[in-house]
Design a protein around this motif. Structure first.
Motif, PDB file in Angstrom:
ATOM      1  N   TYR A 382      30.732  47.403  38.751  1.00  0.00           N
ATOM      2  CA  TYR A 382      31.761  46.836  37.874  1.00  0.00           C
ATOM      3  C   TYR A 382      32.922  47.797  37.656  1.00  0.00           C
ATOM      4  CZ  TYR A 382      28.175  43.382  36.837  1.00  0.00           C
ATOM      5  OH  TYR A 382      27.234  42.382  36.952  1.00  0.00           O
ATOM      6  N   LYS A 539      34.869  44.233  28.693  1.00  0.00           N
ATOM      7  CA  LYS A 539      34.703  42.837  29.109  1.00  0.00           C
ATOM      8  C   LYS A 539      35.895  42.367  29.935  1.00  0.00           C
ATOM      9  CE  LYS A 539      32.366  38.888  28.663  1.00  0.00           C
ATOM     10  NZ  LYS A 539      30.969  38.728  29.101  1.00  0.00           N
ATOM     11  N   ARG A 543      34.898  44.555  36.277  1.00  0.00           N
ATOM     12  CA  ARG A 543      34.541  43.350  37.039  1.00  0.00           C
ATOM     13  C   ARG A 543      33.853  43.724  38.343  1.00  0.00           C
ATOM     14  NH1 ARG A 543      36.675  38.577  35.334  1.00  0.00           N
ATOM     15  NH2 ARG A 543      37.964  38.746  33.450  1.00  0.00           N
ATOM     16  N   HIS A 544      32.880  42.920  38.717  1.00  0.00           N
ATOM     17  CA  HIS A 544      32.073  43.207  39.902  1.00  0.00           C
ATOM     18  C   HIS A 544      32.949  43.196  41.153  1.00  0.00           C
ATOM     19  CE1 HIS A 544      28.844  43.063  42.865  1.00  0.00           C
ATOM     20  NE2 HIS A 544      28.009  43.404  41.880  1.00  0.00           N
ATOM     21  N   THR A 547      32.014  39.889  43.368  1.00  0.00           N
ATOM     22  CA  THR A 547      32.137  38.544  42.806  1.00  0.00           C
ATOM     23  C   THR A 547      33.326  38.373  41.879  1.00  0.00           C
ATOM     24  OG1 THR A 547      30.772  39.028  40.861  1.00  0.00           O
ATOM     25  CG2 THR A 547      29.628  38.369  42.879  1.00  0.00           C
ATOM     26  N   GLU A 549      33.150  38.858  38.831  1.00  0.00           N
ATOM     27  CA  GLU A 549      32.606  38.490  37.527  1.00  0.00           C
ATOM     28  C   GLU A 549      32.722  39.661  36.554  1.00  0.00           C
ATOM     29  OE1 GLU A 549      31.253  35.496  36.397  1.00  0.00           O
ATOM     30  OE2 GLU A 549      32.233  34.790  38.231  1.00  0.00           O
ATOM     31  N   PRO A 552      28.516  41.730  32.372  1.00  0.00           N
ATOM     32  CA  PRO A 552      27.823  40.841  31.437  1.00  0.00           C
ATOM     33  C   PRO A 552      27.623  41.477  30.069  1.00  0.00           C
ATOM     34  CG  PRO A 552      26.296  41.704  33.076  1.00  0.00           C
ATOM     35  CD  PRO A 552      27.668  42.123  33.511  1.00  0.00           C
TER      36      PRO A 552
END
Length: 706
Positions: A382, A539, A543-544, A547, A549, A552
């Protein structure tokens, strides 16, 4: 703490003459206006042989400027003495900044030889101006007549700083003592160069080679790939190589099950400069400490620390020791508890040895995994370099409205450099930013921010924008995998970017007021670290890499829950190094002749009760922060924790507002702190922003020491 801080070399008070060697015609890119966009250095045209003649020419030009001041028959005034002196030496400044910066980021044997030649020139040049009796007399007249003139606060401060710099440079000494001071300054400049040269050689000479796959047990695939790639680059394909550069060393120490190899790599790192070989630094340290004390005594100070701190916020060594000692006991208590947790876990796993310094990362990671179900490798996907860079850019847009335009039309000093034009929200040019991320043999270790051109407002009112550079040693890409940073590396990037903002936002009227006290300069950098690890902002930017994303909530909650984990170790090793620095530089004349550097270090650490499982973050023989003039932290390594009192309290202003992206508070921080440089007393700048002096409670809370 990392290698941090603006490496701004102030040359406004220098002068001498030397025969110019080599060509100095138009083919030398330093000698003439840069024909590059935004006036950045023409790195593609600068060659090693250009530095020495350009420096000689810069010295010659500044001498001419100084001669014009001293030859002026009119009574000394701010306008005919202080101003032309403050603006003198522009050519010399840009050449030396470029040379010093390139030497740190992309050196060569040839450049190091040039530095050995020009360092005595520059040392003599500084002394010739500081000890120029006619020039000092004019400055002194302006200083003594300040009350009779209606000067602005900034003009008064510039006069005071200029006068004090002459006094601190030996202007009031008799000729014999001035000669002694000149000799000391020349010796110190050469010793600092040798210290750095030895350290760079030690950094590059030591590595471990692994040829049995079973010796890689415990290492994540990414760390194995890193070792394989390093081996391949050295012509040892099929093996694995790990160096003592931290992006290579720390992951190995954290995960390698083979204790013998952990010890081997760790002790290679911690024995740098202490191997009784051609690159040994112990004798250099002894000379530096003794010479610094002699210099301080010549100038009327009892110790080198008193000399340095006289112009810092701390003012005297007692104030530094008071802060360090206030934190030492709670930090050491926490470190002992952390050690006991690790020893208990090691024993449960069947280890029949007492944990040593080389084992700390390995067992700390195991404890973190057991307590919080968190390890470093969970975070890296991330924290790709792209994600962290974007996060920083987005954060500074939220706070200050900045925009970043990538430029591929500007020359770079190494192909890995990225270049950005920094703009205001309305597109107005702010400055140029170079980013240089990965380790190489020609680069010093650590991370730092520097300038190739400082902000300047010319006497005619023209504003000259800054050219800023951030240099790091982050984890490299491996194969098809991009650079995935550790959490510490991500935090380092935010930190150095804070220094960059300080340089980019500077709007100081006079060159002599650009620099700030050493123990204030870390406020702009360290406040950025608060956003790097804040739950709300993680947050957004983490980010990955595959992906896209966001990190988490479960993982972010683990980071937050473990926020104080290993803080005993981190604080203790840092404080130990800070105390070691102060112990060296508070030696009085009767004690400054050190017989045994290793014994001195041991006595210093024994005195404070440092546990054997922890060594100071920087041991003496590679403590470049304090034994290198380029780093400039002698009697000043405490500055990080001093400034942390400020940055922790300052970030509370955002927290208290209920909005960590509060533009109004950010704007106030920019105008009261980041734009002001050293144009006002540092504590007054802070109070202008915060409305009060800082409290130590936020720092204790952030480190879990309350």
């Amino acid at each position: 703490m990392k290698r941090k801080g603006l490496l701004i070399l102030t040359i406004g008070l220098m002068g001498t003459m030397m025969a110019c060697t080599g060509k100095k015609g138009p083919e030398n890119p330093f000698l003439g206006e840069y024909k590059t966009p935004f006036g950045v250095p023409p790195f593609d045209k600068i060659k090693v042989e250009h530095y020495e003649p350009a420096i000689a020419e810069g010295i010659k030009q500044q001498l001419s400027e100084i001669d014009a001041i001293t030859a002026n028959a009119e009574a000394p005034t701010f306008e005919n003495t202080i101003i032309p002196l403050d603006y003198s030496g522009e050519l010399l400044e840009r050449v030396v900044l470029t040379m010093e910066n390139i030497n740190s980021a992309n050196t060569s044997d040839e450049l190091q030889e040039v530095l050995k030649k020009v360092s005595p020139m520059l040392s003599k040049h500084r002394d010739d101006i500081s000890m120029n009796p006619k020039l000092f007399e004019r400055v002194k007249v302006v200083y003594e007549n300040m009350a009779q003139n209606n000067y602005t606060p900034e003009q008064k401060l510039l006069i005071e700083k200029t006068y004090k710099s002459f006094v601190r440079g030996g202007a009031n000494l008799d000729s014999a003592k001035q000669a002694e001071l000149r000799d000391i300054n020349q010796k110190l400049s050469m010793l600092a160069l040798q210290f750095n040269e030895n350290l760079l050689a030690e950094n590059n000479d030591y590595f471990i080679v692994i040829d049995k796959e079973e010796d890689l047990a415990g290492l994540p695939e990414s760390v194995k790939a890193m070792g394989a790639e390093e081996a391949k680059s050295r012509g040892m394909e099929g093996k694995w190589v790990y160096t003592i550069y931290k992006p290579s060393m720390i992951p190995f120490l954290t995960y390698a099950q083979n204790k013998e190899l952990r010890d081997k790599l760790y002790y290679g790192y911690y024995m740098r400069g202490n191997n009784n070989n051609a690159h040994d630094n112990k004798n250099i340290i002894k000379q530096i400490v003794e010479l610094r004390q002699k210099k301080a005594e010549l100038l009327g100070y009892p110790t080198h620390a008193h000399y340095v701190l006289d112009v810092n916020m701390a003012k005297v060594p007692e104030n530094v020791y008071n802060l360090l000692n206030q934190l030492w006991e709670p930090a050491l208590k926490r470190a002992k508890a952390e050690r006991d947790d690790m020893q208990k876990l090691a024993k449960a796993e069947g280890a029949k040895f007492k944990i040593g310094p080389a084992d700390w990362w390995y067992y700390a990671e195991k404890v973190r995994k057991a307590k919080y179900d968190l390890d470093e490798e969970m975070l890296r996907p991330y924290l790709s370099l792209d994600a962290v860079r974007s996060g920083i850019f987005n954060l500074t847009e939220k706070l200050y409205g900045l925009k970043y335009v990538k430029r591929t039309d500007l020359p770079v000093y190494h192909p890995e450099c990225e270049v950005y034009e920094v703009q205001e929200a309305d597109g107005k040019h702010v400055g140029i930013l170079y980013l240089d991320f990965f380790p190489r043999e020609t680069k010093s270790v650590g991370a730092w921010c520097t300038e190739y051109r400082s902000q300047r407002i010319m006497p005619d009112g023209k504003f000259i924008s800054p050219v800023v550079s951030i240099v790091c040693n982050f984890s490299k890409p491996t194969g098809n995998t991009p650079a995935l940073l550790s959490y510490d590396e991500a935090e380092t990037f935010y930190h150095e970017f804070g220094h960059a903002l300080h340089a980019l936002f500077s709007k100081v009227q006079y060159p002599g007021l650009r620099n700030v006290p050493r123990d204030f300069v870390e406020l702009p950098s360290q406040i950025m670290e608060h956003w790097a690890g804040h739950k709300q902002y993680l947050k957004e930017y983490a980010r990955h890499y595959q992906t896209g994303e966001p990190m988490p909530d479960e993982l972010i909650n683990k980071i937050e829950a473990s926020g104080h984990f290993n803080q005993g170790f981190a604080t203790t090793e840092y404080l130990a190094a800070s105390i070691l620095d102060m112990d060296y530089h508070t030696l009085t004349a009767d004690k400054a002749k050190i017989e045994d550097v290793v014994a001195f270090e041991k006595a210093s650490m024994d005195k404070i009760g440092l546990i054997p499982e922890i060594w100071p973050r920087y041991r003496s023989t590679y403590f470049a922060h304090i034994f290198s003039d380029v780093m400039g932290y002698s009697s000043g390594y405490y500055s990080y924790i001093w400034a942390e009192v400020l940055d922790s309290d300052a970030f509370e202003a955002f927290v208290e507002s209920g909005d960590i992206f509060n533009k109004e508070i950010a704007g106030k921080f920019r105008t009261c702190v980041l734009e002001k440089g050293g144009s006002k007393d540092a504590m007054e700048l802070y109070k202008d922003f915060r409305g009060k002096e800082p409290s130590i409670e936020p720092l204790l809370k952030n480190r879990g020491l309350n």
